[in-house]
Design a protein around this motif. Sequence first.
Motif, short mmCIF file in Angstrom:
data_model
loop_
_atom_site.label_atom_id
_atom_site.label_comp_id
_atom_site.label_asym_id
_atom_site.label_seq_id
_atom_site.Cartn_x
_atom_site.Cartn_y
_atom_site.Cartn_z
N UNK A 1 0.79 -1.23 0.00
CA UNK A 1 0.00 0.00 0.00
C UNK A 1 0.82 1.27 0.00
N UNK A 2 2.11 1.17 -0.32
CA UNK A 2 3.00 2.32 -0.31
C UNK A 2 3.79 2.38 -1.61
N UNK A 3 3.97 3.59 -2.10
CA UNK A 3 4.85 3.81 -3.25
C UNK A 3 6.02 4.64 -2.76
N UNK A 4 7.24 4.24 -3.11
CA UNK A 4 8.43 5.00 -2.76
C UNK A 4 9.07 5.50 -4.04
N UNK A 5 9.60 6.73 -3.98
CA UNK A 5 10.02 7.41 -5.21
C UNK A 5 11.27 8.23 -4.95
N UNK A 6 12.33 7.90 -5.66
CA UNK A 6 13.56 8.68 -5.63
C UNK A 6 13.78 9.21 -7.04
N UNK A 7 13.81 10.55 -7.21
CA UNK A 7 13.94 11.09 -8.57
C UNK A 7 15.35 11.01 -9.14
N UNK A 8 16.33 10.55 -8.34
CA UNK A 8 17.72 10.61 -8.78
C UNK A 8 18.23 12.03 -8.64
#
Length: 160
Positions: free
Chosen positions: A121-128
């Motif tokens: 139920x979680x989205x993790x996001x690293x844009x670089x």
Amino acid sequence: MRVAVLSDTHAPRRWKSCPPRVAEHLRDVDLILHAGDVCTAGVLDELAAYAPVHAVKGNNDGDDVVAPETLELDLGGLRVAMIHDSGAARGRLARLRRRFPRADLVVFGHSHIPLDESGDGLRIFNPGSPTDRRRQPYGTMGLLRIEGGALAEAAIVPVT
């Protein structure tokens, strides 16, 4: 709502001013999230000329960068948490779920490695990083589209 996501701009060594390909994307956004390591507060001022900015403090940020270590926001009904360093890759998703139990999305940076992952139920996001790609083929940033309280679209886009 259109949101630009940046991290690890590392001014003034890497970010002398907003790179043209980053600026192209910033012209069309409603909000900017910066996941730390701006290094100098001038970057946040420069970004604020495009759209409102929310940022967290990174491990290389100077004393002039006034930002919290973590931040939790409601963006049109989407619960977003931000932190600079999410820790080791192993166990990251579960660790961030425990750290931010109410979040739908956690934005982070530090590694300079773009990542978009979901689970539990979680989205993790690293844009670089748009300016310090390290071992990545391109400098990158993130773009989010939020509609009806949900993340309708997330993309990591090359900018170098």
